[in-house]
Write a protein that holds these residues in place. Sequence first.
Motif, PDB file in Angstrom:
ATOM      1  N   ILE A  26      78.190  69.357  -5.993  1.00 59.42           N
ATOM      2  CA  ILE A  26      79.665  69.317  -5.983  1.00 59.42           C
ATOM      3  C   ILE A  26      80.195  69.303  -7.418  1.00 59.42           C
ATOM      4  CG2 ILE A  26      81.702  67.982  -5.278  1.00 59.42           C
ATOM      5  CD1 ILE A  26      80.078  67.021  -2.853  1.00 59.42           C
ATOM      6  N   ARG A  27      79.533  68.546  -8.257  1.00 55.22           N
ATOM      7  CA  ARG A  27      79.969  68.492  -9.662  1.00 55.22           C
ATOM      8  C   ARG A  27      79.913  69.881 -10.298  1.00 55.22           C
ATOM      9  NH1 ARG A  27      79.749  68.822 -14.555  1.00 55.22           N
ATOM     10  NH2 ARG A  27      77.810  69.987 -14.421  1.00 55.22           N
ATOM     11  N   GLU A  28      78.819  70.583 -10.034  1.00 53.08           N
ATOM     12  CA  GLU A  28      78.691  71.925 -10.613  1.00 53.08           C
ATOM     13  C   GLU A  28      79.749  72.875 -10.069  1.00 53.08           C
ATOM     14  OE1 GLU A  28      74.859  73.837 -10.607  1.00 53.08           O
ATOM     15  OE2 GLU A  28      73.977  72.031 -11.467  1.00 53.08           O
ATOM     16  N   LEU A  29      79.979  72.793  -8.756  1.00 54.06           N
ATOM     17  CA  LEU A  29      80.927  73.719  -8.131  1.00 54.06           C
ATOM     18  C   LEU A  29      82.373  73.421  -8.526  1.00 54.06           C
ATOM     19  CD1 LEU A  29      79.250  73.806  -4.598  1.00 54.06           C
ATOM     20  CD2 LEU A  29      79.467  75.765  -6.135  1.00 54.06           C
TER      21      LEU A  29
ATOM     22  N   ILE B  32      87.803  62.474  -0.846  1.00 50.08           N
ATOM     23  CA  ILE B  32      87.090  63.397   0.053  1.00 50.08           C
ATOM     24  C   ILE B  32      85.648  62.889   0.185  1.00 50.08           C
ATOM     25  CG2 ILE B  32      86.527  65.802   0.523  1.00 50.08           C
ATOM     26  CD1 ILE B  32      88.659  66.639  -1.506  1.00 50.08           C
ATOM     27  N   PRO B  33      85.320  62.294   1.324  1.00 55.20           N
ATOM     28  CA  PRO B  33      83.995  61.693   1.451  1.00 55.20           C
ATOM     29  C   PRO B  33      82.904  62.712   1.803  1.00 55.20           C
ATOM     30  CG  PRO B  33      85.528  60.828   3.134  1.00 55.20           C
ATOM     31  CD  PRO B  33      86.158  62.029   2.504  1.00 55.20           C
TER      32      PRO B  33
ATOM     33  N   LEU C 289      82.163  65.388   4.820  1.00 50.34           N
ATOM     34  CA  LEU C 289      81.047  66.295   5.122  1.00 50.34           C
ATOM     35  C   LEU C 289      79.770  65.469   5.233  1.00 50.34           C
ATOM     36  CD1 LEU C 289      79.912  69.267   5.285  1.00 50.34           C
ATOM     37  CD2 LEU C 289      79.417  69.023   2.842  1.00 50.34           C
ATOM     38  N   ALA C 290      79.097  65.601   6.376  1.00 49.53           N
ATOM     39  CA  ALA C 290      77.837  64.871   6.588  1.00 49.53           C
ATOM     40  C   ALA C 290      76.674  65.860   6.540  1.00 49.53           C
ATOM     41  CB  ALA C 290      77.884  64.171   7.939  1.00 49.53           C
ATOM     42  N   ILE C 291      75.653  65.534   5.766  1.00 50.99           N
ATOM     43  CA  ILE C 291      74.483  66.415   5.651  1.00 50.99           C
ATOM     44  C   ILE C 291      73.225  65.599   5.918  1.00 50.99           C
ATOM     45  CG2 ILE C 291      73.142  67.862   4.055  1.00 50.99           C
ATOM     46  CD1 ILE C 291      75.760  68.533   2.683  1.00 50.99           C
TER      47      ILE C 291
ATOM     48  N   GLU D  70      73.440  74.150  -0.201  1.00 59.88           N
ATOM     49  CA  GLU D  70      74.435  74.611  -1.169  1.00 59.88           C
ATOM     50  C   GLU D  70      75.528  75.496  -0.550  1.00 59.88           C
ATOM     51  OE1 GLU D  70      73.149  75.714  -5.053  1.00 59.88           O
ATOM     52  OE2 GLU D  70      75.143  76.540  -5.503  1.00 59.88           O
ATOM     53  N   LYS D  71      75.095  76.372   0.373  1.00 64.01           N
ATOM     54  CA  LYS D  71      76.072  77.281   0.994  1.00 64.01           C
ATOM     55  C   LYS D  71      77.140  76.490   1.777  1.00 64.01           C
ATOM     56  CE  LYS D  71      75.861  81.431   3.635  1.00 64.01           C
ATOM     57  NZ  LYS D  71      75.045  82.155   4.619  1.00 64.01           N
ATOM     58  N   ILE D  72      76.652  75.493   2.523  1.00 67.00           N
ATOM     59  CA  ILE D  72      77.565  74.664   3.327  1.00 67.00           C
ATOM     60  C   ILE D  72      78.522  73.903   2.405  1.00 67.00           C
ATOM     61  CG2 ILE D  72      77.622  72.597   4.820  1.00 67.00           C
ATOM     62  CD1 ILE D  72      74.881  73.646   5.910  1.00 67.00           C
ATOM     63  N   VAL D  73      77.965  73.366   1.325  1.00 66.51           N
ATOM     64  CA  VAL D  73      78.783  72.587   0.388  1.00 66.51           C
ATOM     65  C   VAL D  73      79.823  73.501  -0.255  1.00 66.51           C
ATOM     66  CG1 VAL D  73      78.725  71.264  -1.783  1.00 66.51           C
ATOM     67  CG2 VAL D  73      76.960  70.885  -0.049  1.00 66.51           C
ATOM     68  N   ARG D  74      79.386  74.673  -0.654  1.00 62.80           N
ATOM     69  CA  ARG D  74      80.290  75.630  -1.301  1.00 62.80           C
ATOM     70  C   ARG D  74      81.458  75.994  -0.373  1.00 62.80           C
ATOM     71  NH1 ARG D  74      79.296  79.274  -5.518  1.00 62.80           N
ATOM     72  NH2 ARG D  74      77.090  78.758  -5.556  1.00 62.80           N
ATOM     73  N   SER D  75      81.149  76.282   0.900  1.00 65.91           N
ATOM     74  CA  SER D  75      82.230  76.704   1.784  1.00 65.91           C
ATOM     75  C   SER D  75      83.128  75.528   2.152  1.00 65.91           C
ATOM     76  CB  SER D  75      81.680  77.439   3.015  1.00 65.91           C
ATOM     77  OG  SER D  75      81.446  76.549   4.058  1.00 65.91           O
ATOM     78  N   TRP D  76      82.567  74.329   2.218  1.00 67.53           N
ATOM     79  CA  TRP D  76      83.373  73.117   2.476  1.00 67.53           C
ATOM     80  C   TRP D  76      84.359  72.882   1.323  1.00 67.53           C
ATOM     81  CZ3 TRP D  76      82.389  68.096  -0.010  1.00 67.53           C
ATOM     82  CH2 TRP D  76      83.111  67.049   0.554  1.00 67.53           C
ATOM     83  N   ILE D  77      83.860  73.039   0.096  1.00 68.34           N
ATOM     84  CA  ILE D  77      84.727  72.810  -1.069  1.00 68.34           C
ATOM     85  C   ILE D  77      85.848  73.844  -1.134  1.00 68.34           C
ATOM     86  CG2 ILE D  77      84.782  73.028  -3.605  1.00 68.34           C
ATOM     87  CD1 ILE D  77      82.191  71.463  -3.621  1.00 68.34           C
TER      88      ILE D  77
END
Length: 170
Positions: free
Chosen positions: A37-40, A120-121, A150-152, A161-168
Amino acid sequence: MNKKCLVAYYSRKGQNYVNGNIINLPVGNTEKIANMIRELTEGDLFEIKTIKSYPKDYMETTRVAQDELSENARPELTEYLDNIDDYDVIYLGYPNWWGTFPMAVCTFLESSDFTGKTIIPFCTHEGSGMGHSERDIRGLCPTANVEKGLAIRGGSVSSAEKIVRSWISK
Ligand SMILES: Cc1cc2nc3c(=O)[nH]c(=O)nc-3n(C[C@H](O)[C@H](O)[C@H](O)COP(=O)(O)O)c2cc1C
C-alpha cells in the motif's frame, strides 16, 4: 495541496498459523500488505510496535493476546505518532486477533485525534476476515470516517498485489 496518506500497521513476525500450519514468518503478513500500500500510494509508513514483545511461540501469543483483550489492555508503544495533522487519509493495518485488532492498535488510535480523518482498514487473517474490527475502530474514533476494510488471508498475501491495487484505485 494534496496531503500524503499514512499507512500505519501492526504486524508480528515469527511463528504464526498459516493455512493450518505453524510456520515462521520473517516478515509479517500485514507488514507485507502495508509495504504494498505504501508503494502504491507513495504515502508514509508508521509501524505500531509494542515495548513488550509477544512470546515467540504462536500458542502462547494467542493466550497473552486473549488476556489483553479481556483486560481491555493498552500495551505501551515504542513510538507515538506526533504529526497526525499531516494526513487526511490513514490506511490502518493489523492481523485479526480474536476477532478484532491487537490491543496495541487501541493504544495507537487513542494517542492521536482522528477527528475528520478517513481511516481505511485492512487486515490479514486465517478465516475470520475483518471480524468486528471496523465497528471497534468506529467505537474508538467516533469522529473519524471509517471506511469498509480489505481482508486478506495470510496464505494469499504474496499474491495479493492485484487485489490491493484495485481496492486502492476505488
Ligand atoms: C494472537 C493471535 C490471534 C489470532 N486470532 C485469529 C482470529 O481470531 N481469526 C483469524 O482468522 N486469525 C487469527 N489469527 C491469525 C492471524 O490473524 C494471521 O496469521 C495474520 O495473517 C497474522 O498477521 P501478521 O503476520 O501481520 O501478524 C491470530 C493470530 C494470533 C497470533
